[in-house]
Design an enzyme around this catalytic site. Structure first.
Site, PDB file in Angstrom:
ATOM      1  N   GLY A 107       0.813  -1.209   0.000  1.00  0.00           N
ATOM      2  CA  GLY A 107       0.000   0.000   0.000  1.00  0.00           C
ATOM      3  C   GLY A 107       0.846   1.258   0.000  1.00  0.00           C
ATOM      4  O   GLY A 107       1.616   1.526  -0.924  1.00  0.00           O
ATOM      5  N   PRO A 130      -3.205  -3.364  -1.864  1.00  0.00           N
ATOM      6  CA  PRO A 130      -4.477  -4.003  -1.532  1.00  0.00           C
ATOM      7  C   PRO A 130      -5.637  -3.040  -1.332  1.00  0.00           C
ATOM      8  O   PRO A 130      -6.738  -3.445  -0.958  1.00  0.00           O
ATOM      9  CB  PRO A 130      -4.141  -4.678  -0.201  1.00  0.00           C
ATOM     10  N   GLU A 131      -5.436  -1.754  -1.594  1.00  0.00           N
ATOM     11  CA  GLU A 131      -6.379  -0.734  -1.148  1.00  0.00           C
ATOM     12  C   GLU A 131      -7.817  -0.952  -1.602  1.00  0.00           C
ATOM     13  O   GLU A 131      -8.762  -0.778  -0.816  1.00  0.00           O
ATOM     14  CB  GLU A 131      -5.908   0.667  -1.618  1.00  0.00           C
ATOM     15  N   LEU A 132      -8.036  -1.310  -2.871  1.00  0.00           N
ATOM     16  CA  LEU A 132      -9.411  -1.449  -3.343  1.00  0.00           C
ATOM     17  C   LEU A 132     -10.197  -2.458  -2.521  1.00  0.00           C
ATOM     18  O   LEU A 132     -11.402  -2.285  -2.286  1.00  0.00           O
ATOM     19  CB  LEU A 132      -9.439  -1.853  -4.826  1.00  0.00           C
ATOM     20  N   HIS A 134     -10.036  -2.847   0.523  1.00  0.00           N
ATOM     21  CA  HIS A 134     -10.400  -2.213   1.789  1.00  0.00           C
ATOM     22  C   HIS A 134     -11.337  -1.024   1.581  1.00  0.00           C
ATOM     23  O   HIS A 134     -11.616  -0.279   2.536  1.00  0.00           O
ATOM     24  CB  HIS A 134      -9.145  -1.744   2.529  1.00  0.00           C
TER      25      HIS A 134
END
Length: 267
Positions: A107, A130-132, A134
């Site tokens: 990230g 991995p943001e999407l 979350h």
């Protein structure tokens, strides 16, 4: 007295900045963001020729501090504590900045490497956005990743959220060199020294200035883009992460279907 979350060390003409929160895998927190910005100020005031950024403990940087994100960091960060402002400062720093990456660069940690001019990675390094998943977006990554690896590959890495090994990162141009794990900081320092030992500061500054001018980034868009994400989505994503459960995004997709149906009826 608490130890600083960013350590500053002179190595001759160079400055070594070390993220120092190993218990949280050096996750970007307000304190680390302030510390990095202050360290860059110190490096500039001391007239260092180049900067190397490394991490202590088992990871380079495991992304943003989730507690800070859930506390409204995305909505109205103070400029001194805004990661995107810090990334911009690194990208526009008038001396070379080299990342020395071992373990996870996740990230915001991966975004930190993208803001640097060059990246030296240990064989153990891996990269991941991995943001999407979350319910948030890698706002600086969206701006910087495609200019490093190309639009198609950037789209894949951001949308699929798959992990990239050090070996693949070298193949796609995400990093410049891969070395044995215990050599990564020394290799980054050596690369930085190699760059600055036989060039004058004005030409170096001009080279960086024009490299960035030819690949211009809309930093105002970067700073504003977190607000494009609906608050209820990122609240659910971050709460689910904190509670160690799968997020429940189905209702948001249903809401979208109802909005489309309503729009069709009105037309």
């Amino acid at each position: 007295m608490n130890e600083s979350k960013v350590l500053y060390e002179r190595r001759g003409n160079l400055a070594l900045l070390t993220l120092n929160d190993p218990g949280r895998r050096n996750a970007l927190s307000r304190e680390i963001v302030r510390g990095l910005s202050g360290a860059l100020d110190k490096a500039s005031n001391e007239g260092v020729r180049a900067v190397v950024i490394a991490g202590s403990g088992p990871a380079f940087c495991a992304g943003a501090n989730i507690d800070d994100l859930r506390d409204g960091w995305m909505e109205s960060p103070h400029p001194d504590e805004d990661p995107a402002v810090m990334f911009k400062r690194i990208a526009e720093f008038d001396r070379p900045v080299v990342a020395a990456v071992h373990g996870a660069a996740v990230g915001g940690g991966m975004e930190l490497t993208l803001a640097c001019d060059l990246v030296v990675a240990a064989e153990s390094a891996w990269f991941f956005m991995p943001e999407l998943g979350h319910g948030v977006i890698p706002n600086t990554g969206l701006a910087l990743l495609s200019r490093v690896v190309g639009l198609r590959r950037a789209s894949e890495l951001i949308l699929t959220r798959r992990r990239v090994s050090a070996e693949e990162s070298l193949d796609i141009g995400l990093v410049n060199r891969v070395v044995h794990g215990d050599k990564v900081v020394d290799a980054a320092l050596s690369l930085a020294e190699q760059i600055v030992e036989s060039v004058p500061p004005g030409a170096l500054k001009a080279a960086k200035l024009n490299l960035h001018a030819h690949a211009a980034i809309d930093w105002n868009r970067v700073l504003k883009s977190p607000l494009d994400v609906p608050k209820q989505e990122w609240k659910e994503g971050l709460t689910a992460f904190n509670e160690k459960r799968a997020p429940e995004y189905g209702r948001f997709w249903e809401d979208t279907k109802h909005q489309i149906k309503g729009a069709n009826l009105d037309s």
